[in-house]
Design a protein around this motif. Structure first.
Motif, PDB file in Angstrom:
ATOM      1  N   HIS A  30       1.044  -0.971   0.238  1.00 50.06           N
ATOM      2  CA  HIS A  30      -0.315   0.036  -0.050  1.00 50.06           C
ATOM      3  C   HIS A  30       0.598   1.200   0.301  1.00 50.06           C
ATOM      4  O   HIS A  30       0.473   2.207  -0.577  1.00 50.06           O
ATOM      5  CB  HIS A  30      -0.696  -0.368   1.101  1.00 50.06           C
ATOM      6  N   GLN A  33       1.834   2.379  -2.885  1.00 47.98           N
ATOM      7  CA  GLN A  33       1.416   2.596  -4.357  1.00 47.98           C
ATOM      8  C   GLN A  33       1.041   3.783  -3.710  1.00 47.98           C
ATOM      9  O   GLN A  33       0.211   4.637  -4.432  1.00 47.98           O
ATOM     10  CB  GLN A  33      -0.227   1.799  -4.021  1.00 47.98           C
ATOM     11  N   ARG A  34       0.642   4.493  -2.609  1.00 47.22           N
ATOM     12  CA  ARG A  34      -0.030   5.267  -2.410  1.00 47.22           C
ATOM     13  C   ARG A  34       0.454   6.310  -0.922  1.00 47.22           C
ATOM     14  O   ARG A  34       0.563   7.480  -1.273  1.00 47.22           O
ATOM     15  CB  ARG A  34      -1.089   5.383  -1.255  1.00 47.22           C
ATOM     16  N   THR A  39      -1.437   5.760   3.895  1.00 40.56           N
ATOM     17  CA  THR A  39      -0.781   3.871   4.644  1.00 40.56           C
ATOM     18  C   THR A  39      -1.367   4.366   5.896  1.00 40.56           C
ATOM     19  O   THR A  39      -1.560   2.978   6.667  1.00 40.56           O
ATOM     20  CB  THR A  39       0.273   4.092   4.464  1.00 40.56           C
ATOM     21  N   LEU A  42      -4.525   2.099   7.150  1.00 39.90           N
ATOM     22  CA  LEU A  42      -4.280   1.254   7.817  1.00 39.90           C
ATOM     23  C   LEU A  42      -3.701   0.534   8.578  1.00 39.90           C
ATOM     24  O   LEU A  42      -3.942  -0.677   9.540  1.00 39.90           O
ATOM     25  CB  LEU A  42      -3.665   0.160   5.715  1.00 39.90           C
ATOM     26  N   THR A  89      -4.621  -7.874  -4.634  1.00 40.36           N
ATOM     27  CA  THR A  89      -3.384  -7.847  -4.952  1.00 40.36           C
ATOM     28  C   THR A  89      -2.890  -8.173  -6.095  1.00 40.36           C
ATOM     29  O   THR A  89      -2.310  -6.872  -6.663  1.00 40.36           O
ATOM     30  CB  THR A  89      -2.427  -7.834  -3.430  1.00 40.36           C
ATOM     31  N   ARG A 110      -9.233   2.003   4.340  1.00 38.33           N
ATOM     32  CA  ARG A 110      -7.982   1.612   4.546  1.00 38.33           C
ATOM     33  C   ARG A 110      -8.171   0.834   5.640  1.00 38.33           C
ATOM     34  O   ARG A 110      -7.555  -0.358   6.158  1.00 38.33           O
ATOM     35  CB  ARG A 110      -7.055   2.966   4.415  1.00 38.33           C
TER      36      ARG A 110
END
Length: 209
Positions: A30, A33-34, A39, A42, A89, A110
């Motif tokens: 994650h 990605q971001r 995150t 999460l 994923t 998340r």
């Protein structure tokens, strides 16, 4: 709990957090990605799940150890969840804009994803069942002991996951091409499948001494 015993428990918590598991894999992917900031929800979800698991396991160790059916049910749910996470994923869009639009848009999503990942973690439950009784002293008040152990595990795990997310974010510029993103998703999906399969071979906690 005296200082020496707490330091031993702290070492076990650090070892548990450092060893790669489903939470670490999802956190890394994650963050790739971001970025680490997005995150954090999460990670907060994982920490919340752990904050619930530690006192529940500590207060009901004997009952959980005695119930083979409950253990098999939790292990089955954990394996199915990991396989579902691996599928998500593997199928995650490789273009950043598309990923932002399609999945886990809100922080609450998340948070829930992180919470469900940890609360169904049979591997973490087996670790807690095997270790918590060793450190709990029934001759002393359980409340302060459980509170200290919960805070220790939650803080260590949250800090380690945040560190993982920060490292992944620093490496993020090297994972920007669509092909690299695709291979990254497949690699982490493979790790999740491996963890799911390994859970099938974890013995019932009554056999873990």
């Amino acid at each position: 709990m005296n200082l020496d015993l707490w330091l031993v428990f702290l070492g076990g918590a650090l070892l548990s957090a450092v060893l790669p598991g489903a939470g670490a894999i999802l956190t890394l992917n994650h963050a790739f990605q971001r970025g680490w900031r997005k995150t954090l929800p999460l990670i907060a979800g994982q920490a919340t799940a752990l904050a619930l698991m530690v006192p529940i396991v500590a207060l009901s160790t004997e009952a959980l150890r005695a119930s083979a059916a409950a253990w098999l049910l939790l292990k089955g749910i954990s394996v199915l969840w990991l396989l579902f996470a691996a599928y998500r994923t593997w199928r995650a869009p490789v273009i950043m804009d598309a990923y932002d639009v399609v999945t886990l848009i809100r922080g609450s999503q998340r948070f829930c994803w992180g919470f469900l990942t940890d609360i169904t973690n049979a591997k973490a439950l087996a670790f807690l069942l095997a270790t918590l009784p060793v450190f709990l002293n029934p001759a002393q008040s359980l409340g302060p002991q459980i509170t200290l152990m919960t805070l220790t595990m939650v803080m260590v795990d949250a800090l380690m996951m945040t560190l993982y997310a920060f490292i992944a974010t620093r490496l993020r510029p090297y994972f920007q091409s669509p092909e690299t993103r695709k291979q990254q998703n497949r690699l982490f999906a493979g790790f999740l499948v491996f963890i799911a399969v390994s859970l099938c071979f974890i013995e019932h906690p009554t056999l873990i001494q």
